[in-house]
Design an enzyme around this catalytic site. Structure first.
Site, PDB file in Angstrom:
ATOM      1  N   TRP A   5      22.076   4.102  83.284  1.00  0.00           N
ATOM      2  CA  TRP A   5      21.841   3.944  81.596  1.00  0.00           C
ATOM      3  C   TRP A   5      22.355   2.806  81.835  1.00  0.00           C
ATOM      4  CZ3 TRP A   5      20.045   5.406  76.527  1.00  0.00           C
ATOM      5  CH2 TRP A   5      18.802   6.752  76.967  1.00  0.00           C
ATOM      6  N   TYR A  34      20.979   3.944  89.740  1.00  0.00           N
ATOM      7  CA  TYR A  34      20.450   4.733  88.803  1.00  0.00           C
ATOM      8  C   TYR A  34      22.242   4.577  87.271  1.00  0.00           C
ATOM      9  CZ  TYR A  34      18.101   7.916  85.873  1.00  0.00           C
ATOM     10  OH  TYR A  34      17.544   8.672  84.624  1.00  0.00           O
TER      11      TYR A  34
HETATM   12  N1  LIG Z   1      23.582  19.126  84.091  1.00  0.00           N
HETATM   13  C1  LIG Z   1      23.061  17.888  84.102  1.00  0.00           C
HETATM   14  N2  LIG Z   1      23.134  17.060  84.467  1.00  0.00           N
HETATM   15  C2  LIG Z   1      22.368  16.153  83.725  1.00  0.00           C
HETATM   16  C3  LIG Z   1      21.703  15.643  82.558  1.00  0.00           C
HETATM   17  C4  LIG Z   1      21.081  17.188  82.842  1.00  0.00           C
HETATM   18  O1  LIG Z   1      20.660  17.165  81.166  1.00  0.00           O
HETATM   19  N3  LIG Z   1      21.937  18.243  83.001  1.00  0.00           N
HETATM   20  N4  LIG Z   1      20.994  14.798  82.852  1.00  0.00           N
HETATM   21  C5  LIG Z   1      20.236  13.779  83.733  1.00  0.00           C
HETATM   22  C6  LIG Z   1      19.673  12.659  82.361  1.00  0.00           C
HETATM   23  S1  LIG Z   1      18.379  13.203  81.637  1.00  0.00           S
HETATM   24  C7  LIG Z   1      20.662  11.356  82.731  1.00  0.00           C
HETATM   25  S2  LIG Z   1      19.261   9.769  82.070  1.00  0.00           S
HETATM   26  C8  LIG Z   1      21.229  11.146  83.659  1.00  0.00           C
HETATM   27  C9  LIG Z   1      22.595   9.649  82.994  1.00  0.00           C
HETATM   28  O2  LIG Z   1      23.514   9.623  83.859  1.00  0.00           O
HETATM   29  P1  LIG Z   1      23.873   8.095  84.126  1.00  0.00           P
HETATM   30  O3  LIG Z   1      23.236   7.305  83.611  1.00  0.00           O
HETATM   31  O4  LIG Z   1      23.973   7.837  85.041  1.00  0.00           O
HETATM   32  O5  LIG Z   1      24.897   7.913  82.624  1.00  0.00           O
HETATM   33  P2  LIG Z   1      26.308   7.462  81.964  1.00  0.00           P
HETATM   34  O6  LIG Z   1      27.203   7.729  81.506  1.00  0.00           O
HETATM   35  O7  LIG Z   1      25.042   7.003  81.069  1.00  0.00           O
HETATM   36  O8  LIG Z   1      26.565   6.274  83.440  1.00  0.00           O
HETATM   37  C10 LIG Z   1      26.352   4.443  82.879  1.00  0.00           C
HETATM   38  C11 LIG Z   1      28.106   4.677  83.798  1.00  0.00           C
HETATM   39  O9  LIG Z   1      27.734   3.487  84.175  1.00  0.00           O
HETATM   40  C12 LIG Z   1      28.883   2.385  83.205  1.00  0.00           C
HETATM   41  N5  LIG Z   1      28.612   1.108  82.893  1.00  0.00           N
HETATM   42  C13 LIG Z   1      28.044   0.817  80.951  1.00  0.00           C
HETATM   43  N6  LIG Z   1      27.911  -0.370  81.134  1.00  0.00           N
HETATM   44  C14 LIG Z   1      27.427  -0.580  81.954  1.00  0.00           C
HETATM   45  C15 LIG Z   1      27.255  -2.287  82.212  1.00  0.00           C
HETATM   46  O10 LIG Z   1      27.135  -2.994  81.923  1.00  0.00           O
HETATM   47  N7  LIG Z   1      28.087  -2.565  83.685  1.00  0.00           N
HETATM   48  C16 LIG Z   1      28.948  -1.838  84.765  1.00  0.00           C
HETATM   49  N8  LIG Z   1      28.928  -2.078  85.373  1.00  0.00           N
HETATM   50  N9  LIG Z   1      28.678  -0.828  84.452  1.00  0.00           N
HETATM   51  C17 LIG Z   1      28.173  -0.190  82.739  1.00  0.00           C
HETATM   52  C18 LIG Z   1      29.737   3.153  81.989  1.00  0.00           C
HETATM   53  O11 LIG Z   1      30.844   3.284  81.869  1.00  0.00           O
HETATM   54  C19 LIG Z   1      28.831   4.531  83.035  1.00  0.00           C
HETATM   55  O12 LIG Z   1      30.495   4.907  83.921  1.00  0.00           O
HETATM   56  O13 LIG Z   1      22.493  11.681  84.086  1.00  0.00           O
HETATM   57  C20 LIG Z   1      21.588  13.341  84.220  1.00  0.00           C
HETATM   58  N10 LIG Z   1      21.856  14.043  84.640  1.00  0.00           N
HETATM   59  N1  LIG Z   2      23.433  12.329  71.834  1.00  0.00           N
HETATM   60  C1  LIG Z   2      22.562  12.366  72.476  1.00  0.00           C
HETATM   61  N2  LIG Z   2      21.503  11.541  73.015  1.00  0.00           N
HETATM   62  C2  LIG Z   2      20.917  11.407  74.008  1.00  0.00           C
HETATM   63  C3  LIG Z   2      21.399  11.864  75.096  1.00  0.00           C
HETATM   64  C4  LIG Z   2      22.799  12.017  75.275  1.00  0.00           C
HETATM   65  O1  LIG Z   2      22.930  11.468  76.319  1.00  0.00           O
HETATM   66  N3  LIG Z   2      23.260  11.660  74.080  1.00  0.00           N
HETATM   67  N4  LIG Z   2      20.692  11.517  76.269  1.00  0.00           N
HETATM   68  C5  LIG Z   2      19.256  10.896  76.330  1.00  0.00           C
HETATM   69  C6  LIG Z   2      18.241  10.923  77.248  1.00  0.00           C
HETATM   70  S1  LIG Z   2      19.078  10.186  79.186  1.00  0.00           S
HETATM   71  C7  LIG Z   2      18.088  12.050  77.847  1.00  0.00           C
HETATM   72  S2  LIG Z   2      17.332  12.012  79.737  1.00  0.00           S
HETATM   73  C8  LIG Z   2      16.971  13.087  76.374  1.00  0.00           C
HETATM   74  C9  LIG Z   2      17.241  14.291  77.092  1.00  0.00           C
HETATM   75  O2  LIG Z   2      16.250  15.068  76.255  1.00  0.00           O
HETATM   76  P1  LIG Z   2      16.600  16.671  76.845  1.00  0.00           P
HETATM   77  O3  LIG Z   2      15.968  16.331  78.227  1.00  0.00           O
HETATM   78  O4  LIG Z   2      15.349  17.385  76.218  1.00  0.00           O
HETATM   79  O5  LIG Z   2      17.775  16.798  76.097  1.00  0.00           O
HETATM   80  P2  LIG Z   2      18.908  18.018  75.826  1.00  0.00           P
HETATM   81  O6  LIG Z   2      19.480  18.037  75.532  1.00  0.00           O
HETATM   82  O7  LIG Z   2      19.064  18.167  77.515  1.00  0.00           O
HETATM   83  O8  LIG Z   2      17.588  19.318  75.851  1.00  0.00           O
HETATM   84  C10 LIG Z   2      17.151  19.711  74.574  1.00  0.00           C
HETATM   85  C11 LIG Z   2      17.186  20.991  74.551  1.00  0.00           C
HETATM   86  O9  LIG Z   2      16.367  21.921  75.216  1.00  0.00           O
HETATM   87  C12 LIG Z   2      16.952  23.412  75.391  1.00  0.00           C
HETATM   88  N5  LIG Z   2      16.274  23.771  76.142  1.00  0.00           N
HETATM   89  C13 LIG Z   2      17.363  24.195  78.028  1.00  0.00           C
HETATM   90  N6  LIG Z   2      16.219  24.533  78.778  1.00  0.00           N
HETATM   91  C14 LIG Z   2      15.439  24.918  78.184  1.00  0.00           C
HETATM   92  C15 LIG Z   2      14.394  26.269  78.508  1.00  0.00           C
HETATM   93  O10 LIG Z   2      14.158  26.456  79.715  1.00  0.00           O
HETATM   94  N7  LIG Z   2      13.413  26.166  77.689  1.00  0.00           N
HETATM   95  C16 LIG Z   2      13.190  25.829  76.692  1.00  0.00           C
HETATM   96  N8  LIG Z   2      12.394  26.179  75.796  1.00  0.00           N
HETATM   97  N9  LIG Z   2      14.102  25.323  76.163  1.00  0.00           N
HETATM   98  C17 LIG Z   2      15.422  24.733  76.778  1.00  0.00           C
HETATM   99  C18 LIG Z   2      18.148  23.307  75.609  1.00  0.00           C
HETATM  100  O11 LIG Z   2      18.853  24.605  74.303  1.00  0.00           O
HETATM  101  C19 LIG Z   2      18.596  21.902  74.770  1.00  0.00           C
HETATM  102  O12 LIG Z   2      19.969  21.672  73.270  1.00  0.00           O
HETATM  103  O13 LIG Z   2      18.542  12.817  75.191  1.00  0.00           O
HETATM  104  C20 LIG Z   2      18.352  11.652  75.720  1.00  0.00           C
HETATM  105  N10 LIG Z   2      19.608  11.703  74.004  1.00  0.00           N
HETATM  106 MO   LIG Z   3      17.764  10.551  80.965  1.00  0.00          MO
END
Ligand SMILES: Nc1nc2c(c(=O)[nH]1)N[C@H]1C(S)=C(S)[C@@H](COP(=O)(O)OP(=O)(O)OC[C@H]3O[C@@H](n4cnc5c(=O)[nH]c(N)nc54)[C@H](O)[C@@H]3O)O[C@H]1N2
Ligand SMILES: Nc1nc2c(c(=O)[nH]1)N[C@H]1C(S)=C(S)[C@@H](COP(=O)(O)OP(=O)(O)OC[C@H]3O[C@@H](n4cnc5c(=O)[nH]c(N)nc54)[C@H](O)[C@@H]3O)O[C@H]1N2
Ligand SMILES: [Mo]
Length: 780
Positions: free
Chosen positions: A114, A112
């Site tokens: 991005w 898993y």
């Molecule tokens: N506490 C907490 N944890 C969370 C979340 C949260 O809200 N709170 N959000 C969750 C969510 S929504 C998501 S989507 C995940 C994200 O989790 P990930 O998608 O696993 O996070 P990334 O940092 O995007 O990891 C990408 C990795 O791939 C490498 N990479 C980039 N491009 C390439 C490539 O072309 N080839 C190879 N081999 N490697 C590459 C980068 O260097 C990096 O190490 O995290 C989740 N974890």
């Molecule tokens: N700059 C930037 N943008 C991103 C990403 C990134 O890594 N960097 N990741 C992307 C990815 S993979 C995803 S999945 C999306 C994620 O999109 P989300 O999961 O929606 O994003 P978050 O920033 O985790 O949360 C948005 C806001 O929700 C509020 N929140 C948290 N818990 C609660 C709750 O219990 N109740 C309410 N009402 N509010 C709450 C927090 O204050 C937080 O700032 O974002 C994407 N956009």
């Molecule tokens: Mo995500």
């Protein structure tokens, strides 16, 4: 001397690089896209950075003893540099050994993450194609992003074949027709900086602003005030985290008890309203889910709930939810409650109103419906059926043979011997990293592809370094972005450094399926093939793409209309017989027989309030004002953990550590001030962070960004203090419920104490590696 500007696209924007004599010297945002500029700072520095991995490495213990079950100390031993051919041979032989001794279902290739933008070099597609041709792999299903809603909503509103999120009202429709926007979690513009697959120009801020200028009333229901842009002049309702369902139920109670609900829509287009109504009115359990009842749970005054409920019934209203609120224990409930409430308001299926999910959480959501339909690398078929819900990875590795419930099925965890990861970082994304580390030590072998010494690369047995996204040509078509873009290499990769594709091709040829993996094409040949297929698909829609070679010269690629993306709720309201949803009844299932029949007490047949395992209303938190609710949201200065060492990301930290946002009053009581170093801890782990005070957060709630590199004080030791500030050493690894088994990252209580003596973080220094004495440095 030659200097030129090269433009390329990443998940977080399109940027211009100044390249002199083959070396990138600076990064800038295109003049028409200043919004992307903060994320561009120093991007070119990632290429020749000391954290680059330039040669394959193998963990010392693995090199010495070979693969071992359970007794591994990943992350805690030096990595030893090996030659390229030796590394490819080792991976090929290990795949052969594991598959013949333990079967194909002993390989976990969910991988898993991005990765990076680009249709061909997309790391997940590459690894899945490779593993499929090699006999298959145990896969993972759903996402960290939307794990709960992806499983519950198909039961409630259908899909994902209806096009996840295409039913949401778009910003332009809200500007034209909308009157009230109630945003649970807001629609933070920091998230709209990013778009999966890339984007040409950031325009979400303008789209949101147009709504405010058109007079839409914005209400932000969130613990954090910055979750809606200040220009929207939102009224702020600072709710307790994890309690949104209770507030939605109370709004529903007010509509039901005053007869304000949209009876016509509920009768014609929904099923199960009466059962839900009877629950909300307290006819089953004697507890009316009234605004007063909810006030005790949510901290939101009953009069606010009443006023919002009445306003939502009388005006064109959007009930909008972020994904974050379902990344929590019982995360299915706010989505089911939100869809139910929206169906009651009268705005469902009317232009500019109804139920919205994820608006601006990725740039394209709310700007465009449908898809460009660009071709992607064919992955083939996976001969192995076993899968896990994605966030159950630690449970799988720790408990082979155990069963787990998921969406009405009982799954058995396979016995994994080899883990292969390319394009993701579990030491960023997985909850309870200390548990992950124990789980990660179970399999015999872990192989990782990455370009830098990221936390996941540091915890591998065999690391194959790969070319970075800025060292490859490709084509990009971001989700819900209206551009097909050429990706251009900014610099050549270092000597002998493969792309993921080339590394997999090397291993595939050693495994005897090199030709079927490459089909005789190199990267350029493949990209041309994907472009030709995209051209053919678009031609069927009457759209003519330029010749490939001309396309590559086009600075901004091609702007195109998206196809598909029907507003299913508008069609449903118009004629539910003719336009059924893909639910069993064809209607919105406010009550679902299917889910009820699963018999899960943690996800019954309609939306209900259940107190999560950790929240501010718990006995622990009520007894002690120094227990805080920790939210870990997406970082504004980077994408997840990617290239966290850039100046763009570092600018959001304090002295190289992640910030913890805390209310002034709470900080004063704890005796800490801006910039002070603190220890954040609970029974699962502890990390160091630096204080940033504000009056823009609900007292009792603290917020850290995700993605800061995990930096254990004692590498390889579960339970070690994390010195940089990764909130996932604190978050629980707990499924949302037996329905979705998704991540519950936001359900997390912590304690905070001053920690001026905290050791320095070494997250952004390369690890000390070894060379074997018999092999002189630099020999290839
Ligand atoms: N506490 C907490 N944890 C969370 C979340 C949260 O809200 N709170 N959000 C969750 C969510 S929504 C998501 S989507 C995940 C994200 O989790 P990930 O998608 O696993 O996070 P990334 O940092 O995007 O990891 C990408 C990795 O791939 C490498 N990479 C980039 N491009 C390439 C490539 O072309 N080839 C190879 N081999 N490697 C590459 C980068 O260097 C990096 O190490 O995290 C989740 N974890
Ligand atoms: N700059 C930037 N943008 C991103 C990403 C990134 O890594 N960097 N990741 C992307 C990815 S993979 C995803 S999945 C999306 C994620 O999109 P989300 O999961 O929606 O994003 P978050 O920033 O985790 O949360 C948005 C806001 O929700 C509020 N929140 C948290 N818990 C609660 C709750 O219990 N109740 C309410 N009402 N509010 C709450 C927090 O204050 C937080 O700032 O974002 C994407 N956009
Ligand atoms: Mo995500």
């Amino acid at each position: 001397m030659s200097t030129e500007i090269r433009r390329t696209t990443t998940h977080w924007g399109t940027f211009d690089f100044t390249v002199r004599d083959g070396k990138a010297e600076s990064t800038g945002a295109p003049p028409d896209d200043p919004f992307g500029a903060p994320l561009a700072v120093g991007l070119h520095e990632t290429l020749d950075h000391p954290l680059r991995i330039l040669r394959p490495h193998v963990r010392a213990g693995w090199l010495e003893h070979g693969p071992r079950l359970k007794e591994n100390r990943r992350g805690g031993e030096p990595m030893v540099e090996v030659e390229w051919d030796e590394a490819y041979d080792l991976v090929a032989r290990e795949l052969a050994r594991v598959r013949s001794e333990h079967g194909d279902q002993a390989v976990f290739g969910g991988s898993y993450g991005w990765g990076s933008a680009g249709r061909f070099h997309h790391a997940q597609s590459q690894i899945h194609r490779f593993l499929n041709l090699d006999g298959g792999y145990v896969s993972s299903r759903n996402s960290y992003s939307m794990g709960a809603l992806e499983v519950v909503l198909p039961h409630v509103i259908g899909g994902p074949d209806t096009g996840m999120f295409d039913w949401s009202p778009q910003w332009s429709e809200i500007a034209e027709h909308g009157e009230l926007f109630i945003g649970f979690g807001g629609a933070p513009l920091k998230n709209a900086r990013v778009n999966n697959g890339g984007l040409r120009r950031h325009s979400a801020a303008e789209a949101q602003r147009a709504c405010a200028e058109a007079g839409v009333r914005f209400v932000l229901v969130s613990p954090l005030r910055e979750d809606l842009a200040p220009e929207l002049r939102a009224e702020w309702v600072p709710i307790r985290p994890g309690t949104d369902t209770a507030m939605m139920l109370a709004m529903a109670h007010h509509l039901a008890s005053t007869g304000l609900e949209d009876r016509d829509f509920l009768d014609r287009c929904c099923v199960g309203y009466e059962r839900f109504r009877s629950y909300v009115l307290g006819e089953q359990d004697g507890v009316p889910k009234s605004p007063e009842w909810a006030e005790d749970i949510t901290g939101v005054p009953a009069r606010t709930v009443r006023e919002l409920a009445e306003a939502s019934a009388g005006r064109r209203t959007v009930i909008s939810l972020t994904w974050s609120i379902q990344r929590a224990h019982y995360g299915e409930q706010p989505y089911w409650a939100g869809a139910t409430l929206a169906a009651m308001t009268g705005s469902m299926g009317r232009p500019g109103g109804g139920f919205a999910a994820g608006l601006s959480l990725s740039h394209g959501i709310g700007l465009h419906r449908g898809s460009l339909g660009a071709a992607s690398l064919p992955q083939g078929r996976n001969p192995v059926d076993d899968f896990i819900p994605v966030a159950r990875v630690s449970d799988m590795l720790l408990n082979p043979g155990a069963t787990v419930q998921y969406d009405g099925e009982a799954l058995t965890y396979p016995d994994i011997r080899l883990v292969y990861w390319a394009g993701g970082n579990p030491f960023h994304h997985q909850q309870d990293i200390n548990k992950l580390l124990r789980a990660w030590n179970m399999p015999e072998t872990v192989v990782v592809h990455d370009s830098w010494w990221t936390p996941v690369a540091r915890h591998a047995d065999i690391v194959l370094p790969v070319a970075t996204p800025l060292e490859r040509d490709d084509i990009a078509a971001g989700n819900r972005d209206n551009h097909l873009l050429p990706l251009r290499r900014i610099q050549d990769p270092p000597d002998r450094m493969p792309t993921d594709f080339q590394a997999f091709a090397e291993i595939a040829s050693r495994r005897g399926f090199g030709d079927s993996f490459t089909e005789g094409l190199d990267a350029d040949g493949w990209i041309r093939r994907l472009y030709a297929e995209t051209s053919a698909r678009l031609a069927r829609r009457g759209i003519q793409l330029p010749e490939y070679d001309r396309f590559r010269e086009m600075q901004d690629g091609v702007e195109l209309p998206l196809s598909g993306g029907a507003n299913v709720f508008a069609l449903l309201r118009e004629n539910p017989e003719a336009n059924p949803l893909s639910t069993p009844s064809g209607r919105i299932e406010i009550y679902s027989e299917t889910v009820a029949d699963f018999g899960y007490d943690d996800c019954p047949g309609h939306a209900v309030w259940m107190a999560p395992s950790e929240w501010l209303g718990s006995a622990e938190a009520q007894a002690d004002q120094d227990v805080f609710h920790l939210l870990s949201h997406q970082p504004r200065g980077r994408l997840h953990s990617q290239v966290d060492f850039t100046p763009a990301s570092m600018a959001t930290k304090i002295d190289g550590r992640e910030a913890i946002v805390i209310h002034h009053e709470d900080a004063r009581r704890l005796g800490v001030a801006d910039g002070d170093v603190v220890k954040v801890s609970n029974r699962r782990g502890a990390c160091v962070a630096a204080v940033r005070t504000t009056d823009g957060v609900r007292p009792g709630v603290v917020v850290m960004a995700t993605g800061g590199w995990y930096d254990p004080e004692n590498p390889g030791e579960p339970g070690s203090l994390d010195l940089q500030g990764n909130p996932n050493v604190l978050t629980p690894d707990l499924g949302t419920s037996r329905l979705a088994q998704a991540s519950s990252a936001q359900t997390c209580l912590v304690r905070i104490s001053a920690f001026p003596e905290a050791p320095k973080s070494r997250a952004y220094e390369p690890p000390v590696t070894q060379r074997r004495p018999d092999r002189p440095a630099g020999l290839v």
